[in-house]
Design a protein around this motif. Structure first.
Motif, short mmCIF file in Angstrom:
data_model
loop_
_atom_site.label_atom_id
_atom_site.label_comp_id
_atom_site.label_asym_id
_atom_site.label_seq_id
_atom_site.Cartn_x
_atom_site.Cartn_y
_atom_site.Cartn_z
N LYS A 33 -42.32 -79.36 -34.12
CA LYS A 33 -42.20 -79.18 -35.58
C LYS A 33 -42.54 -77.66 -35.86
CE LYS A 33 -46.31 -81.69 -36.70
NZ LYS A 33 -47.01 -82.73 -37.72
N CYS A 34 -42.29 -77.06 -37.11
CA CYS A 34 -42.60 -75.85 -37.62
C CYS A 34 -42.12 -76.06 -39.07
CB CYS A 34 -42.00 -74.80 -36.86
SG CYS A 34 -40.27 -74.47 -36.89
N MET A 57 -52.87 -77.60 -26.04
CA MET A 57 -53.74 -78.41 -26.82
C MET A 57 -54.60 -79.01 -25.78
SD MET A 57 -51.64 -79.71 -30.03
CE MET A 57 -50.97 -78.77 -31.33
N ASP A 111 -48.49 -79.98 -25.21
CA ASP A 111 -48.53 -79.58 -26.45
C ASP A 111 -49.02 -78.15 -26.78
OD1 ASP A 111 -49.23 -82.81 -27.81
OD2 ASP A 111 -47.36 -81.97 -27.25
N ALA A 138 -49.89 -75.23 -29.56
CA ALA A 138 -50.09 -75.07 -30.91
C ALA A 138 -49.60 -73.72 -31.29
CB ALA A 138 -51.94 -75.08 -31.24
N GLU A 161 -49.75 -71.98 -34.73
CA GLU A 161 -50.22 -71.95 -36.13
C GLU A 161 -49.53 -71.06 -36.92
OE1 GLU A 161 -52.08 -74.34 -37.68
OE2 GLU A 161 -52.27 -75.44 -35.44
N LYS A 201 -49.18 -74.79 -40.49
CA LYS A 201 -50.17 -75.83 -40.34
C LYS A 201 -49.58 -76.78 -39.41
CE LYS A 201 -54.12 -78.52 -41.91
NZ LYS A 201 -54.63 -79.02 -43.24
N ASP A 202 -50.19 -77.28 -38.27
CA ASP A 202 -49.91 -78.20 -37.26
C ASP A 202 -48.61 -78.24 -36.72
OD1 ASP A 202 -52.14 -79.80 -38.00
OD2 ASP A 202 -51.10 -80.83 -39.82
N SER A 203 -48.02 -76.99 -36.56
CA SER A 203 -46.88 -76.64 -36.07
C SER A 203 -47.17 -76.57 -34.50
CB SER A 203 -46.26 -75.01 -36.38
OG SER A 203 -45.95 -75.16 -37.60
N LYS A 204 -46.32 -77.06 -33.76
CA LYS A 204 -46.46 -77.11 -32.12
C LYS A 204 -45.04 -77.23 -31.39
CE LYS A 204 -46.95 -82.18 -31.77
NZ LYS A 204 -47.74 -83.24 -31.22
#
Length: 253
Positions: free
Chosen positions: A148-149, A87, A120, A122, A124, A128-131
């Motif tokens: 998070k995932c 990111m 960070d 990414a 995806e 969504k918004d997993s990183k």
């Protein structure tokens, strides 16, 4: 593509397949329950759909050199997902043509310099918004992997961490290299190309006393197999010019 990488991808992705098979089996079991009302079954399905999209957090840390840990973690991630996208850093300069991303430069044993994502990353594919967020504690010499995932993919993250630890233990960028450690977090690989191979003659007594050290250098795998610690030191004593300072060089080479 390397066959070993294909095997790793297949093994890791089978984790998701196993999760899906277990979930399907649960659905079949519920649907086959004659005591369950249709409305209750629909409610169960709706709840499962919600749960499948719930975001789970993870937090790992392990002891390693910074560059080695970041490089091997990225290898493990790429074996599963292919190329990853770091990111854009908030403080990184950017322009309309190209956006800077967070990376660090890693120098491999052959002198090659590679840039790998840091900070960070990414993912995806895991929702969504997993990183994954990568950081390093220089005081503790530990790599921190947080993020998070979706809940259903959490076991996949476990496998990525396990794969990273395996790579560190078996395919470290420092494996088989002589290291100069001025910074405990980031050692540098020593250039031994200028060390000459002049013969050093030792007395029988000196050879005997240095056998434990020689065995660890020449046969580390046997020492590990027999439970003998590889960490070992020898204090060299003698008059000026006897070769104390020179002796370690041919041992390293």
């Amino acid at each position: 593509m390397n066959n070993s990488i294909v095997g790793v991808k297949s093994a890791m992705r089978s984790t998701v397949s196993k999760h899906e098979q277990l979930q399907k089996a649960k659905f079949v079991e519920k649907a086959s329950d004659k005591t369950m009302r249709y409305a209750d079954f629909l409610a169960y399905v709706e709840n499962e759909i919600k749960q499948s999209k719930v975001m789970a957090t993870f937090n790992y840390n392990f002891l390693c050199f910074k560059n080695d840990g970041v490089f091997q973690l990225n290898r493990a991630i790429q074996e599963v997902f292919g190329l990853v996208a770091a990111m854009k850093g908030e403080s990184s300069p950017s322009n309309d043509e190209e956006e800077a991303v967070n990376t660090i430069e890693v120098i491999l044993a052959n002198g090659e310099r590679v840039k790998v994502p840091y900070g960070d990353i990414a993912l995806e594919e895991l929702g969504k918004d997993s990183k994954i967020s990568i950081s390093y504690n220089t005081d503790q010499h530990r790599l921190y992997v947080k993020g998070k995932c979706q809940q259903k993919y959490s076991t996949l993250i476990d496998d990525i961490i396990d794969r990273t630890k395996w790579l560190l233990a078996n395919e470290s960028i420092y494996r088989g290299q002589a290291l100069e450690i001025t910074d405990p977090s980031e050692p540098s690989i020593m250039d031994l190309s200028n060390i000459h191979s002049e013969m050093m003659i030792l007395s029988k007594q000196t050879k005997y006393e240095l056998q434990p050290l020689e065995s660890r250098i020449l046969h580390p795998e046997i020492c590990i197999e027999k439970g003998i610690p590889l960490k070992f030191g020898a204090l060299l004593e003698g008059p000026y010019g006897c070769g104390k300072k020179y002796f370690p060089n041919p041992c390293i080479a």
